[in-house]
Design a protein around this motif. Structure first.
Motif, PDB file in Angstrom:
ATOM      1  N   LEU A  20       0.279 -18.947  13.576  1.00 25.30           N
ATOM      2  CA  LEU A  20       0.023 -18.633  14.978  1.00 25.30           C
ATOM      3  C   LEU A  20      -1.402 -19.014  15.383  1.00 25.30           C
ATOM      4  N   VAL A  21      -2.365 -18.698  14.541  1.00 22.40           N
ATOM      5  CA  VAL A  21      -3.781 -18.856  14.892  1.00 22.40           C
ATOM      6  C   VAL A  21      -4.269 -20.293  14.733  1.00 22.40           C
ATOM      7  N   ASN A  22      -3.807 -21.019  13.706  1.00 20.94           N
ATOM      8  CA  ASN A  22      -4.323 -22.370  13.442  1.00 20.94           C
ATOM      9  C   ASN A  22      -4.211 -23.317  14.633  1.00 20.94           C
ATOM     10  N   PRO A  23      -3.075 -23.412  15.324  1.00 18.10           N
ATOM     11  CA  PRO A  23      -3.014 -24.324  16.474  1.00 18.10           C
ATOM     12  C   PRO A  23      -3.988 -23.930  17.593  1.00 18.10           C
ATOM     13  N   ILE A  24      -4.202 -22.649  17.771  1.00 13.19           N
ATOM     14  CA  ILE A  24      -5.135 -22.183  18.801  1.00 13.19           C
ATOM     15  C   ILE A  24      -6.561 -22.587  18.444  1.00 13.19           C
ATOM     16  N   VAL A  25      -6.944 -22.362  17.191  1.00 16.35           N
ATOM     17  CA  VAL A  25      -8.300 -22.715  16.749  1.00 16.35           C
ATOM     18  C   VAL A  25      -8.497 -24.230  16.808  1.00 16.35           C
TER      19      VAL A  25
ATOM     20  N   PRO B 197      -4.936 -14.318   4.594  1.00 12.20           N
ATOM     21  CA  PRO B 197      -4.185 -13.730   5.704  1.00 12.20           C
ATOM     22  C   PRO B 197      -2.702 -14.053   5.561  1.00 12.20           C
ATOM     23  N   PRO B 198      -1.843 -13.250   6.168  1.00 11.29           N
ATOM     24  CA  PRO B 198      -0.407 -13.539   6.115  1.00 11.29           C
ATOM     25  C   PRO B 198      -0.096 -14.918   6.699  1.00 11.29           C
ATOM     26  N   GLY B 199       0.892 -15.596   6.124  1.00  9.31           N
ATOM     27  CA  GLY B 199       1.263 -16.940   6.551  1.00  9.31           C
ATOM     28  C   GLY B 199       1.661 -17.010   8.014  1.00  9.31           C
ATOM     29  N   ALA B 200       2.384 -15.982   8.496  1.00  4.48           N
ATOM     30  CA  ALA B 200       2.815 -15.978   9.900  1.00  4.48           C
ATOM     31  C   ALA B 200       1.604 -15.949  10.836  1.00  4.48           C
ATOM     32  N   LEU B 201       0.581 -15.193  10.465  1.00  7.07           N
ATOM     33  CA  LEU B 201      -0.631 -15.123  11.281  1.00  7.07           C
ATOM     34  C   LEU B 201      -1.333 -16.473  11.305  1.00  7.07           C
TER      35      LEU B 201
END
Length: 72
Positions: free
Chosen positions: A24-29, A17-21
């Motif tokens: 964004l998603v890693n801290p939420i998960v 996946p794109p680095g920007a995504l």
């Protein structure tokens, strides 16, 4: 070396996946795993470790699976 088909093309290609995504998603998960919410933690876990030379604390998400009745 990837498996190559008769047509000379790779049968499987690696994609990320794109680095920007991911930023964004890693801290939420990670937050969902910590709270044990949403079924996210069923197959994922956080590894906590301290950097050998820096002394910084790291939390890294990883997959979890069972092997011979044990978590591996």
């Amino acid at each position: 070396m990837p498996f190559v088909t008769d047509a000379g093309k790779a049968a499987v290609t690696r994609s990320h996946p794109p680095g920007a995504l991911m930023r964004l998603v890693n801290p939420i998960v990670k937050a969902l795993i910590r709270r044990g919410r949403g079924g996210v933690g069923d197959n994922l876990m956080l590894l906590h470790f301290t950097g050998r030379t820096s002394g910084r604390r790291f939390d890294e998400g990883t997959g979890r699976r069972r092997g011979q009745g044990r978590r591996t």
